[in-house]
Design a protein around this motif. Structure first.
Motif, mmCIF file in Angstrom:
data_model
loop_
_atom_site.group_PDB
_atom_site.id
_atom_site.type_symbol
_atom_site.label_atom_id
_atom_site.label_comp_id
_atom_site.label_asym_id
_atom_site.label_seq_id
_atom_site.Cartn_x
_atom_site.Cartn_y
_atom_site.Cartn_z
ATOM 1 N N THR A 156 27.916 -0.587 -5.761
ATOM 2 C CA THR A 156 29.146 -0.664 -6.188
ATOM 3 C C THR A 156 30.237 -1.286 -5.461
ATOM 4 O O THR A 156 31.422 -1.237 -5.704
ATOM 5 N N VAL A 157 29.774 -2.070 -4.388
ATOM 6 C CA VAL A 157 30.755 -2.521 -3.261
ATOM 7 C C VAL A 157 31.338 -3.834 -3.793
ATOM 8 O O VAL A 157 30.629 -4.801 -4.263
ATOM 9 N N ASN A 158 32.704 -4.014 -3.830
ATOM 10 C CA ASN A 158 33.177 -5.261 -4.115
ATOM 11 C C ASN A 158 33.581 -5.842 -2.693
ATOM 12 O O ASN A 158 33.440 -7.237 -2.672
ATOM 13 N N ASN A 159 34.060 -5.083 -1.741
ATOM 14 C CA ASN A 159 34.197 -5.828 -0.273
ATOM 15 C C ASN A 159 34.354 -4.616 0.577
ATOM 16 O O ASN A 159 34.635 -3.636 0.378
ATOM 17 N N VAL A 160 33.768 -4.899 1.922
ATOM 18 C CA VAL A 160 33.738 -4.207 3.097
ATOM 19 C C VAL A 160 34.286 -4.960 4.160
ATOM 20 O O VAL A 160 33.718 -6.044 4.293
ATOM 21 N N THR A 161 35.221 -4.321 4.852
ATOM 22 C CA THR A 161 35.677 -4.976 6.259
ATOM 23 C C THR A 161 35.414 -3.667 7.234
ATOM 24 O O THR A 161 35.250 -2.558 6.691
ATOM 25 N N ASN A 162 35.984 -3.695 8.332
ATOM 26 C CA ASN A 162 36.093 -2.328 9.333
ATOM 27 C C ASN A 162 37.230 -1.675 9.175
ATOM 28 O O ASN A 162 36.980 -0.539 9.514
ATOM 29 N N ASP A 163 37.955 -2.314 8.313
ATOM 30 C CA ASP A 163 39.222 -1.424 7.747
ATOM 31 C C ASP A 163 39.146 -0.678 6.763
ATOM 32 O O ASP A 163 40.116 0.277 6.555
ATOM 33 N N TYR A 164 38.458 -0.962 5.729
ATOM 34 C CA TYR A 164 38.264 -0.606 4.271
ATOM 35 C C TYR A 164 36.969 -0.794 3.638
ATOM 36 O O TYR A 164 36.420 -1.627 4.041
ATOM 37 N N GLU A 165 36.780 -0.249 2.615
ATOM 38 C CA GLU A 165 35.733 -0.448 1.629
ATOM 39 C C GLU A 165 36.405 -0.260 0.309
ATOM 40 O O GLU A 165 37.008 0.618 -0.096
ATOM 41 N N VAL A 166 36.029 -1.340 -0.730
ATOM 42 C CA VAL A 166 36.524 -1.392 -1.997
ATOM 43 C C VAL A 166 35.218 -1.493 -2.805
ATOM 44 O O VAL A 166 34.345 -2.150 -2.679
ATOM 45 N N ARG A 167 35.361 -0.389 -3.618
ATOM 46 C CA ARG A 167 34.090 -0.330 -4.640
ATOM 47 C C ARG A 167 34.677 -0.567 -6.346
ATOM 48 O O ARG A 167 35.903 -0.495 -6.478
ATOM 49 N N ALA A 168 33.714 -0.994 -7.092
ATOM 50 C CA ALA A 168 33.972 -1.339 -8.330
ATOM 51 C C ALA A 168 33.427 -0.425 -9.130
ATOM 52 O O ALA A 168 32.404 0.340 -8.925
ATOM 53 N N PHE A 169 34.029 -0.233 -10.344
ATOM 54 C CA PHE A 169 33.333 0.772 -11.562
ATOM 55 C C PHE A 169 32.162 0.153 -12.369
ATOM 56 O O PHE A 169 32.524 -1.022 -12.656
ATOM 57 N N THR A 170 31.035 0.637 -12.368
ATOM 58 C CA THR A 170 30.099 0.358 -13.220
ATOM 59 C C THR A 170 30.459 0.211 -14.718
ATOM 60 O O THR A 170 29.788 -0.587 -15.510
ATOM 61 N N GLN A 171 31.350 1.108 -15.047
ATOM 62 C CA GLN A 171 31.659 1.282 -16.403
ATOM 63 C C GLN A 171 32.709 0.195 -16.835
ATOM 64 O O GLN A 171 32.846 -0.133 -17.816
ATOM 65 N N ASN A 172 33.351 -0.261 -15.879
ATOM 66 C CA ASN A 172 34.471 -1.336 -16.210
ATOM 67 C C ASN A 172 34.504 -2.342 -15.227
ATOM 68 O O ASN A 172 35.588 -2.825 -14.566
ATOM 69 N N TYR A 173 33.152 -3.113 -14.931
ATOM 70 C CA TYR A 173 33.292 -4.167 -13.990
ATOM 71 C C TYR A 173 33.241 -5.725 -14.642
ATOM 72 O O TYR A 173 33.441 -6.522 -13.901
ATOM 73 N N LYS A 174 33.232 -5.779 -15.876
ATOM 74 C CA LYS A 174 33.496 -6.968 -16.629
ATOM 75 C C LYS A 174 34.016 -7.017 -17.771
ATOM 76 O O LYS A 174 34.420 -6.138 -18.638
ATOM 77 N N VAL A 175 34.628 -8.234 -18.268
ATOM 78 C CA VAL A 175 35.245 -8.493 -19.517
ATOM 79 C C VAL A 175 35.024 -9.766 -20.036
ATOM 80 O O VAL A 175 34.598 -10.497 -19.164
ATOM 81 N N THR A 176 34.787 -9.794 -21.241
ATOM 82 C CA THR A 176 34.528 -11.090 -22.002
ATOM 83 C C THR A 176 35.877 -11.883 -22.236
ATOM 84 O O THR A 176 36.534 -11.325 -22.963
ATOM 85 N N VAL A 177 35.724 -13.272 -22.209
ATOM 86 C CA VAL A 177 36.820 -13.892 -22.492
ATOM 87 C C VAL A 177 36.154 -15.062 -23.641
ATOM 88 O O VAL A 177 35.310 -15.855 -23.171
ATOM 89 N N ASN A 178 36.831 -14.942 -24.582
ATOM 90 C CA ASN A 178 36.506 -15.861 -25.790
ATOM 91 C C ASN A 178 37.154 -16.956 -25.928
ATOM 92 O O ASN A 178 38.586 -16.719 -26.362
ATOM 93 N N ILE A 179 36.792 -18.053 -25.872
ATOM 94 C CA ILE A 179 37.787 -19.467 -26.301
ATOM 95 C C ILE A 179 37.364 -19.787 -27.602
ATOM 96 O O ILE A 179 36.266 -19.975 -28.043
ATOM 97 N N LYS A 180 38.443 -20.042 -28.294
ATOM 98 C CA LYS A 180 38.508 -20.337 -30.025
ATOM 99 C C LYS A 180 38.911 -21.558 -30.084
ATOM 100 O O LYS A 180 39.940 -21.999 -29.522
#
Length: 180
Positions: A156-180
């Motif tokens: 679930t890791v989005n970014n890790v540094t020495n100062d912090y870790e950011v995790r993403a949600f598996t339920q909410n990790y993408k959206v679809t963009v439709n071009i019409k």
């Protein structure tokens, strides 16, 4: 009378279990989680990541991304998002900033959002559909589509540094963009 007393003792015992339950704290007191943050799209749908944004040729859509934080830092936190799909970045659409200037992904294909001093909030990812006549869809997601491990409950890791870790949600990790 004995049955009433036993019933009363059972009721009080069971009730005390509910009263003693407390709301979970951000890190449950574990300092190892003080600087673990979460990022995900603000709009939630279901476990299938079915949130969709529609954009017409030549128009721009803003996709809200939410950063969850309860502990500030003295450094800024960087989160990443990626584009995946058959439509071509720079040909069929662009990722732009709030003023409409095209953004360029880094060498890993990532675009970034910066959260000053780990302050929680919402920012927007802007996608502009170019007037090429191309229609179709693509994904904006918080996981690298080139990651061989892919999204999972253990990855679930989005970014890790020495100062912090950011995790993403598996339920909410993408959206679809439709071009019409």
């Amino acid at each position: 009378m004995k049955n009433i007393i036993l019933l009363l003792i059972a009721f009080v015992s069971i009730s005390s279990l509910f009263v003693s339950c407390d709301e979970d704290e951000w890190s449950n007191g574990d300092p190892a989680y003080d600087h673990v943050y979460y990022v995900g799209f603000e709009d939630w749908a279901d476990y299938k990541n079915s949130v969709k944004f529609n954009v017409n040729q030549g128009d721009t859509v803003g996709i809200p991304v939410q950063f969850f934080s309860e502990n500030a830092l003295t450094v800024d936190v960087v989160t990443y998002y990626y584009i995946a799909g058959d439509l071509q970045l720079g040909v069929d659409f662009e990722v732009v900033d709030a003023s409409g200037s095209a953004l360029i992904p880094d060498s890993n294909g990532a675009f970034s959002l910066i959260w000053p001093e780990a302050t929680k909030g919402v920012q927007r990812v802007y996608v502009k559909a170019l007037s090429t006549g191309a229609t179709g869809s693509f994904l904006v997601q918080t996981f690298d589509p080139a990651d061989a491990e892919g999204i999972s409950y253990t990855n679930t890791v989005n970014n890790v540094t020495n100062d912090y870790e950011v995790r993403a949600f598996t339920q909410n990790y993408k959206v679809t963009v439709n071009i019409k």
